[in-house]
Write an enzyme that holds these catalytic residues in place. Structure first.
Site, mmCIF file in Angstrom:
data_model
loop_
_atom_site.group_PDB
_atom_site.id
_atom_site.type_symbol
_atom_site.label_atom_id
_atom_site.label_comp_id
_atom_site.label_asym_id
_atom_site.label_seq_id
_atom_site.Cartn_x
_atom_site.Cartn_y
_atom_site.Cartn_z
ATOM 1 N N GLU A 143 0.812 -1.226 0.000
ATOM 2 C CA GLU A 143 0.000 0.000 0.000
ATOM 3 C C GLU A 143 0.848 1.280 0.000
ATOM 4 O OE1 GLU A 143 -4.208 -0.674 1.659
ATOM 5 O OE2 GLU A 143 -2.833 -0.934 3.354
ATOM 6 N N HIS B 174 -0.834 5.437 7.914
ATOM 7 C CA HIS B 174 -1.978 4.602 7.553
ATOM 8 C C HIS B 174 -2.087 3.485 8.591
ATOM 9 C CE1 HIS B 174 -4.753 1.980 5.585
ATOM 10 N NE2 HIS B 174 -3.860 1.016 5.504
ATOM 11 N N HIS C 3 -5.004 0.737 11.120
ATOM 12 C CA HIS C 3 -6.309 0.069 11.320
ATOM 13 C C HIS C 3 -6.629 0.080 12.805
ATOM 14 C CE1 HIS C 3 -4.124 -2.805 8.293
ATOM 15 N NE2 HIS C 3 -4.448 -1.690 7.670
ATOM 16 N N HIS D 220 -11.584 -0.846 6.653
ATOM 17 C CA HIS D 220 -10.134 -0.932 6.503
ATOM 18 C C HIS D 220 -9.405 -0.139 7.603
ATOM 19 C CE1 HIS D 220 -6.580 -0.512 3.406
ATOM 20 N NE2 HIS D 220 -6.158 -0.724 4.623
#
Lengths: 260, 260, 260, 260
Positions: free
Chosen positions: A99, A118, A120, A190
């Site tokens: 990613e 980024h 979760h 996500h």
């Protein structure tokens, strides 16, 4: 540059290694990025997954990101340089994150952004899957969340059969576009991506975005919620985020003591 | 005294250092305040933010509070003396907390109060943002919460564009006025401030206020709740708070063992 | 025996010390009780408050309980012997728990009971304050919870102005009567008391009663719940509680490793 | 083979010990299974209860599972070989898990399955007892959960008076049948069983099934939820589960450092 392909990283290395000798990022920046990886893990923002990048301090068309590995174990030797298209410059055959395009496309679309997380984290994911729900600033530590963070529904860009991963530049660009003046975007089913103007600030924001989500989830179960006004959010960003050094020092101390 | 200004602390030091030589607080009190900082962090009441103060044992018109830093790292050398107007007496140029005015104004308004904790603990913040909700005593350890803690809405005193911080004497005084016979006030979108008659008691109260909020949030999701009666609350304060030494000893042991 | 009074413990000691020389409890039982204190703390069932007792193995009209202290710090030297009226036999002036009457009155009313835990664990308290709610067995580890644990409302026995503590024999007897064939009773705004037929079993039950409460709270927020049938509960008690040695060994290892 | 009976394990040993000399499982597989036990405990998927097995790498009609003990303490010496009927081959009189039939019957019914985890993790149990509720994939890490995991109601196979344990082959076969193309089955009032194609994958799945349940419980309290489409689930399994080595390495490091 180099062409995309089945093994872009090793090709990129051959072409770019010579060209970039004089432009190594500062050792201090690398050190900060390594510390950030350890803090984000210790604070529970990332587990074996999730990543943080910083824009190269000598070349704004490059960014720095660990190779494909658990954040808790990252050292200076694991930091890889990437072009904004997500091509590794010095991976030397090491595997890279699927990613990485999240980071490159945001740096392209937002020249002001210096660092990207980024993740979760545990309260962000449930909030991202409730229809019509938007993360919104509820306390003074999270003014940057603002008046309702956009939600990136990958089906709009990638259809109903993706693996939800932002695994190419097209999806990365679609995500980057969703920021639209905001500093955090939720990703349905996500997690989230948050941006900042330094490594320390973006780490601060990733930690407090999670707390804001947690408090908002709890409060909305009990009744109508008072959110920050736009002016309160702006004032909190101006005044509270000036304090990022304080939690950074403490988090780093904690992460290192718990590691040993 | 000294005038307020862009750098009041260093000025204050020059004026007051001589005047106060004979009135140093007891070493025992400083030690207790340092321990309290460590306990509040270890028990999760404060993170890098939040603070505890105690009224000076020799001069009731002064209070003691750490310099601007994470509570977990406070030592005796970091304790600074302040006037009730929130001016540092011996900061020697060290940065101080933006919200020291919470403490000073409460000591002014409440001559009975000996110690103050301001924090953003995890169940207090969500409770503070639900419209019409009030923290109320639900179990015997938290009788001091009483029959519905007042909520300080900073917009009433500071308008709709503040950073929610109690960063001057006017806001501090507005907050202090909200106590109105109570020992805890919630601050919308921010946290709470709790008062006590000793360092140990106020630490006990900060820990159990958080638990009361947590239990109340959980119970109210399932149905109507039985709160303590006013008489039960008063009896709990009288009888249960006589036991504060027991948790204090245990918390201190825990905080120190987890630190090393 | 000895009369009740302002300082019953020291009196009791003088009278009983001689009489009891030949009836010391087994060293193994004391060791088990000490371990139980450490486990209950490490598993989060008790904090600085809460206690566990065991009936004296040589004299069924006596029970053993730590002196007034945090359970995590109890050693063999801290165990005190009590009559079923809650009078200390060998406190030697050490302070004892205000709520020792819980234990004594249960041992009186229930000759079958060998061990008792009183605690304020985190999911039991909220469940105890929701009107009309009863703890009920939802999974196989907690069959002993049965078909709805009674709730002890102290107001019925002590009026509307108590401190909620079971601080005399009259209140202890009222609580004991509430068991009425059950093995756990919730106490409104306070916690629970659970009984068992050995130290290991009652520790097991205190840990899993908390988990049953937690699961029940979560499930009831989402819809109608399937509880165990009375026959399932009974079968679970028969078959699952035969396994108590397994968690005991693991919990003890954990408690000791986290302590050092 | 050997007949079932009151003490099948010791009998099985006598008959099978000679026959199996040449077919010992690989040392690497045993090592992996031991590590899996430690990880599942450290990640909170199992406590003193719950177990993981793997199919024998030399004999598909056998599987490997620890003797009756807490998973956190398992070593290579504790691994026992079983027939698919749940008979111990080399227990040498050591006690075995009451629920080994879960594993054997799944390996019988699903020749594709290589590893099985049975656990009672904290968000799975509450979800299993809400009438009409089904665990369903809500985020990209848990695509294997799919479009609604079946719930095994033991009353259908065993009546209303069982101890909920899958303690014989009949109940094991009934559970195995519930998989019906799925890779996880919830067990009402008990927990779940999840299958995979390697030890590492099934550990990954057990950890993320718990997180999926947790997120789903939280989200469903706030409104309608967007689940993964069947195609998204399938894509997530294909692409995300290729990354299992990354969390495995990190979890193992964590489990071992927290153990010492």
């Amino acid at each position: 540059m180099c062409r995309s392909g089945t093994n872009p990283d090793s090709i990129a290395v051959e072409i770019d290694d010579t060209a970039d000798v004089s432009a190594a990022p500062s050792a201090e920046l690398i050190k900060e990025l390594v510390a950030a990886n350890q803090i984000l893990f210790d604070q529970g923002v990332v587990d074996a997954f999730g990543h943080i990048s910083v824009r190269h301090d000598k070349r704004p068309d490059r960014f720095l990101l660990a190779r494909n590995m658990a954040p808790s174990r990252v050292t200076a030797e694991d930091i890889v340089e990437f072009t904004l298209d997500g091509e590794a410059v010095n991976a030397n055959g090491r595997r890279v994150y699927l990613e990485r395009f999240i980071h490159g496309e945001i740096y392209k679309a937002r020249p002001d952004v210096v660092a990207v997380v980024h993740s979760h984290s545990h309260s962000i994911v449930p909030l991202s899957i409730v229809k019509g729900m938007r993360l919104q600033a509820v306390f003074h530590m999270a003014g940057f969340v603002g008046q309702g963070a956009p939600v990136f529904e990958i089906r709009e860009a990638g259809g109903d059969a993706t693996d939800l991963l932002v695994s190419n530049n097209m999806l990365g660009a679609a995500l980057a576009k969703h920021f639209d003046g905001h500093d955090i975007v939720l990703m349905r089913g996500h997690g989230s991506t948050v941006v900042g103007y330094s490594v320390k600030q973006v780490v601060y924001r990733a930690v407090y975005a999670e707390l804001n989500a947690r408090y908002q989830l709890q409060a909305m179960q009990l009744g109508e919620v008072t959110f920050l006004t736009p002016e309160e959010s702006a004032a909190c960003v101006r005044n509270v985020e000036g304090q990022v050094q304080r939690p950074w020092d403490m988090w780093l101390e904690q992460a290192r003591s718990r590691r040993n």
